[in-house]
Design an enzyme around this catalytic site. Structure first.
Site, mmCIF file in Angstrom:
data_model
loop_
_atom_site.group_PDB
_atom_site.id
_atom_site.type_symbol
_atom_site.label_atom_id
_atom_site.label_comp_id
_atom_site.label_asym_id
_atom_site.label_seq_id
_atom_site.Cartn_x
_atom_site.Cartn_y
_atom_site.Cartn_z
ATOM 1 N N HIS A 46 0.833 -1.207 0.000
ATOM 2 C CA HIS A 46 0.000 0.000 0.000
ATOM 3 C C HIS A 46 0.858 1.243 0.000
ATOM 4 O O HIS A 46 0.578 2.228 -0.668
ATOM 5 C CB HIS A 46 -0.882 0.033 1.248
ATOM 6 C CG HIS A 46 -1.927 -1.018 1.237
ATOM 7 N ND1 HIS A 46 -2.226 -1.789 2.329
ATOM 8 C CD2 HIS A 46 -2.736 -1.434 0.253
ATOM 9 C CE1 HIS A 46 -3.188 -2.623 2.022
ATOM 10 N NE2 HIS A 46 -3.517 -2.436 0.771
ATOM 11 N N ARG A 56 -12.051 0.969 -9.642
ATOM 12 C CA ARG A 56 -12.163 0.009 -8.535
ATOM 13 C C ARG A 56 -13.322 0.458 -7.651
ATOM 14 O O ARG A 56 -13.285 1.555 -7.095
ATOM 15 C CB ARG A 56 -10.869 -0.013 -7.718
ATOM 16 C CG ARG A 56 -9.666 -0.657 -8.408
ATOM 17 C CD ARG A 56 -8.457 -0.676 -7.468
ATOM 18 N NE ARG A 56 -7.371 -1.526 -7.938
ATOM 19 C CZ ARG A 56 -6.252 -1.056 -8.509
ATOM 20 N NH1 ARG A 56 -6.077 0.231 -8.674
ATOM 21 N NH2 ARG A 56 -5.294 -1.893 -8.892
ATOM 22 N N ARG A 104 -15.119 -1.971 -12.676
ATOM 23 C CA ARG A 104 -14.895 -3.346 -12.217
ATOM 24 C C ARG A 104 -15.858 -3.636 -11.079
ATOM 25 O O ARG A 104 -15.941 -2.874 -10.115
ATOM 26 C CB ARG A 104 -13.462 -3.522 -11.718
ATOM 27 C CG ARG A 104 -13.249 -4.940 -11.187
ATOM 28 C CD ARG A 104 -11.829 -5.197 -10.799
ATOM 29 N NE ARG A 104 -11.492 -4.560 -9.542
ATOM 30 C CZ ARG A 104 -10.271 -4.579 -9.025
ATOM 31 N NH1 ARG A 104 -9.283 -5.159 -9.676
ATOM 32 N NH2 ARG A 104 -10.027 -3.999 -7.880
ATOM 33 N N GLU A 128 -6.414 -12.327 -14.706
ATOM 34 C CA GLU A 128 -5.424 -12.240 -13.633
ATOM 35 C C GLU A 128 -5.148 -13.614 -13.039
ATOM 36 O O GLU A 128 -4.394 -13.747 -12.087
ATOM 37 C CB GLU A 128 -5.826 -11.210 -12.570
ATOM 38 C CG GLU A 128 -7.287 -11.151 -12.235
ATOM 39 C CD GLU A 128 -7.657 -9.963 -11.326
ATOM 40 O OE1 GLU A 128 -6.809 -9.137 -10.979
ATOM 41 O OE2 GLU A 128 -8.838 -9.913 -10.954
ATOM 42 N N ASN A 141 -0.940 -7.339 -11.600
ATOM 43 C CA ASN A 141 -0.558 -7.502 -10.188
ATOM 44 C C ASN A 141 -0.899 -8.918 -9.734
ATOM 45 O O ASN A 141 -0.079 -9.635 -9.163
ATOM 46 C CB ASN A 141 -1.316 -6.513 -9.297
ATOM 47 C CG ASN A 141 -1.151 -5.077 -9.740
ATOM 48 O OD1 ASN A 141 -0.194 -4.753 -10.427
ATOM 49 N ND2 ASN A 141 -2.078 -4.220 -9.359
ATOM 50 N N ASP A 142 -2.144 -9.303 -9.979
ATOM 51 C CA ASP A 142 -2.539 -10.653 -9.568
ATOM 52 C C ASP A 142 -2.022 -11.711 -10.534
ATOM 53 O O ASP A 142 -1.678 -12.820 -10.107
ATOM 54 C CB ASP A 142 -4.063 -10.748 -9.442
ATOM 55 C CG ASP A 142 -4.544 -10.232 -8.093
ATOM 56 O OD1 ASP A 142 -3.920 -10.600 -7.081
ATOM 57 O OD2 ASP A 142 -5.497 -9.443 -8.064
ATOM 58 N N ARG A 176 1.684 -11.257 -3.506
ATOM 59 C CA ARG A 176 1.996 -9.904 -3.998
ATOM 60 C C ARG A 176 2.334 -8.933 -2.888
ATOM 61 O O ARG A 176 2.826 -7.836 -3.131
ATOM 62 C CB ARG A 176 0.850 -9.366 -4.865
ATOM 63 C CG ARG A 176 -0.419 -9.111 -4.127
ATOM 64 C CD ARG A 176 -1.555 -8.785 -5.072
ATOM 65 N NE ARG A 176 -1.727 -7.348 -5.273
ATOM 66 C CZ ARG A 176 -2.764 -6.815 -5.902
ATOM 67 N NH1 ARG A 176 -3.701 -7.594 -6.418
ATOM 68 N NH2 ARG A 176 -2.879 -5.529 -6.048
ATOM 69 N N CYS A 229 -4.333 -3.272 -16.952
ATOM 70 C CA CYS A 229 -4.672 -2.271 -15.940
ATOM 71 C C CYS A 229 -3.931 -2.490 -14.637
ATOM 72 O O CYS A 229 -4.197 -1.817 -13.648
ATOM 73 C CB CYS A 229 -6.183 -2.239 -15.688
ATOM 74 S SG CYS A 229 -6.824 -3.766 -15.010
HETATM 75 C C1 PEP Z 1 -4.427 -6.456 -10.799
HETATM 76 O O1 PEP Z 1 -4.527 -7.484 -10.138
HETATM 77 O O2 PEP Z 1 -3.474 -6.238 -11.588
HETATM 78 C C2 PEP Z 1 -5.441 -5.393 -10.666
HETATM 79 C C3 PEP Z 1 -5.444 -4.362 -11.480
HETATM 80 O O3 PEP Z 1 -6.355 -5.514 -9.658
HETATM 81 P P1 PEP Z 1 -6.051 -5.210 -8.102
HETATM 82 O O4 PEP Z 1 -4.667 -4.611 -8.011
HETATM 83 O O5 PEP Z 1 -7.125 -4.287 -7.649
HETATM 84 O O6 PEP Z 1 -6.131 -6.572 -7.508
HETATM 85 MG MG MG Z 2 -6.370 -7.934 -9.158
#
Ligand code: PEP
Ligand code: MG
Length: 520
Positions: free
Chosen positions: A174, A272, A308, A397, A420-421, A431, A468
């Site tokens: 964060h 989000r 989303r 993801e 990210n995921d 992560r 994204c």
């Molecule tokens: C991701 O997982 O890349 C994503 C954009 O969603 P979040 O970071 O909200 O899990």
């Molecule tokens: Mg995600």
């Protein structure tokens, strides 16, 4: 020169000021009962949440929820009944609560820092003091710390804090995401931070991830010149995203709430919606959701907004939607999977989005998080279409969705890769885990390979495929992603100029060559 992980770009040179140490209290000297201290800490966090934009507001809201958790208060009361003074009871209660949370899964490595910050706030209120946290030397400074909580980062003022250097922390923590949102250069996971003292001069390069203590004048001049060139190049290019030879790539922004909307962007690639649901015991009503979504749609009139649907679970737990005590929440009932448990939540949200879309003239698309199969994609698209939302896609993801991207894309209207995921699940690396940053790196060829498969599947079917996740905000990686075939990139607004400039400096053929090199 010392190395760490650069998480927010920019070069800064300044005098170091270390985060204040923990205050020492006299155990028996509490000024208010513990429940008043809990409630004061919760109110303080709620006030902070209301004064900042997402994603900081979401994190602070989640912390306020921790302070209001009745289980925590019960634990502390139990220790007090057993005869402990309030200070010790609070510490013991938090320690137990921390274990309870930790038992809920490994993603807690990150939440524990948030929880410790809540505890420190409660203790400060209990003893009638304030936290001696962010230093105020009276001039702009480089903030050096072992680690920073999201609450601390969220309240930093970019003019005062020139840069951040921390010993701990990971690239998708964060704190890193908030530093980037504030535009403060930051280097995390830098062991040398432990040895930087107050008053030393420090040069921080948040792009390279380097820190120089007492740097020679020549090193400072070279770094500042590099930064000037980077900024000049970034701001020299304006207009919609395109490569040097005119291949269009939509450059969109990620938004997390209805405040501080950057309305100059081409549209929103990831809205989000968790922000509306986070600090609640029950889901917001359809009318409330409709009004909140409408504010974003109004700000982006005439442009695309990709909403989303709720991504509850794992690192975004919600009281009313998250399965309790999952042994492995990142692999549990999160994202679209929660709709099996609570279909009314998804239906209510789709109804609210459709109603808000009818009120405004943004082109509203919807997408579902954490989709694994074509059947899930088809189910989501059918529900969205039934609500009168014509464009329904899914996030890629989960590796399974990328491997079957053609079938998944055929079942819906577009794909958006959440790197990210996708990195987390492809590399089997949490992560939130600072020690696994190298595995989580979106440059990992395995992750890029899955992006390529997804983009190619979209191209075969003539369906858009965006990215994204945070990867889209790295200008060098953005070029590679375009070379892999993605049609849009969505990122934090601060990242837009540099990505726009990087694309403008490369032809599509350059992008493809760089993508092939990255894959090999
Ligand atoms: C991701 O997982 O890349 C994503 C954009 O969603 P979040 O970071 O909200 O899990
Ligand atoms: Mg995600």
């Amino acid at each position: 020169m010392s190395a760490g992980i650069g998480v927010s770009p920019g070069v800064a040179v300044g005098i170091a000021a270390r985060l204040g140490g923990d205050p020492s209290y006299t155990e028996s000297d509490n000024k208010v009962p513990f429940h008043a201290a809990l409630s004061a800490a919760a109110q303080e966090l709620e006030r902070l949440a209301a004064s900042v934009a997402a994603p900081a507001a979401d994190v602070l809201g989640a912390q306020a929820l921790m302070a209001r958790d009745p289980v925590l208060a019960d634990r502390i009361a139990g220790h007090q009944r057993a005869g402990h003074p309030a200070d010790r009871a609070v510490r013991a209660g938090f320690a137990e609560f921390r274990e309870l949370l930790a038992a809920a899964g490994p993603y807690l490595a990150e939440r524990v820092a948030d929880l410790d910050d809540v505890r420190d706030r409660v203790l400060a209120h209990l003893h009638g003091t304030t936290l001696p946290r962010i230093p105020r030397p009276g001039y702009p400074f480089v903030l050096v710390a072992e680690d920073l909580s999201p609450a601390q980062t969220a309240t930093l003022r970019p003019g005062q804090v020139l840069a951040i250097v921390t010993e701990r922390g990971g690239p998708t923590s964060h704190t890193a995401i908030l530093a980037k949102a504030l535009g403060i250069p930051a280097v995390v996971a830098c062991p040398a931070a432990a040895t930087i003292g107050d008053g030393q001069s420090v040069l921080v390069d948040g792009l390279a991830g380097t820190v120089d203590v007492e740097p020679p004048a020549g090193t400072i001049a070279a770094a500042l010149e590099r930064e000037d060139r980077r900024r000049a190049a970034a701001t020299a290019v304006t207009g919609p995203g395109r490569t040097a030879d005119g291949h269009p790539v939509k450059l969109l922004v990620n938004v997390g709430g209805d405040r501080d909307l950057d309305t100059t962007a081409e549209g929103v690639g990831l809205f989000r919606t968790e922000f509306l649901f986070l600090d609640r015991d029950e889901a917001p009503t359809v009318d409330e959701q409709r009004a909140a979504y409408g504010r974003v749609f109004a700000a982006f009139a005439g442009r695309t907004v990709v909403v989303r649907t709720l991504d509850a679970g794992a690192d975004k737990p919600l009281r009313f939607a998250t399965a309790p005590r999952e042994p492995n929440p990142a692999l549990g009932v999160r994202g679209l999977r929660a709709a099996r448990r609570a279909p009314e939540l998804l239906d209510g949200q789709l109804r609210a989005i459709a109603a808000a879309a009818a009120d405004h003239d943004a082109q509203v698309w919807v997408m579902a998080p954490m989709v694994s199969t074509a059947a899930e994609a088809a189910d989501f698209a059918a529900r969205a279409h039934a609500h009168g939302l014509p464009t329904a896609g899914v996030m890629v993801e989960v590796p399974a969705a990328a491997l079957r991207a053609e079938q998944v894309a055929a079942a819906c209207d577009f794909l958006s890769v959440g790197t990210n995921d996708l990195a987390q699940y492809t590399m089997a690396a949490d992560r939130q885990h600072a020690d696994l940053a190298a595995l989580l790196d979106p440059w990992q060829p395995a992750v890029l390979e899955l992006v390529r498969r997804t983009a190619e599947a979209g191209a075969r079917l003539g369906k858009p495929v965006g990215v994204c996740g945070e990867a889209a905000s790295d200008p060098r990686l953005a070029v590679v992603l375009v070379g892999l075939g993605v049609t849009s990139l969505s990122m934090a607004p601060v990242a837009l100029p540099a990505v726009r400039a990087a694309l403008a400096a490369h032809t599509l053929a350059d992008c493809r060559r760089l993508a092939a090199e990255a894959l090999s």
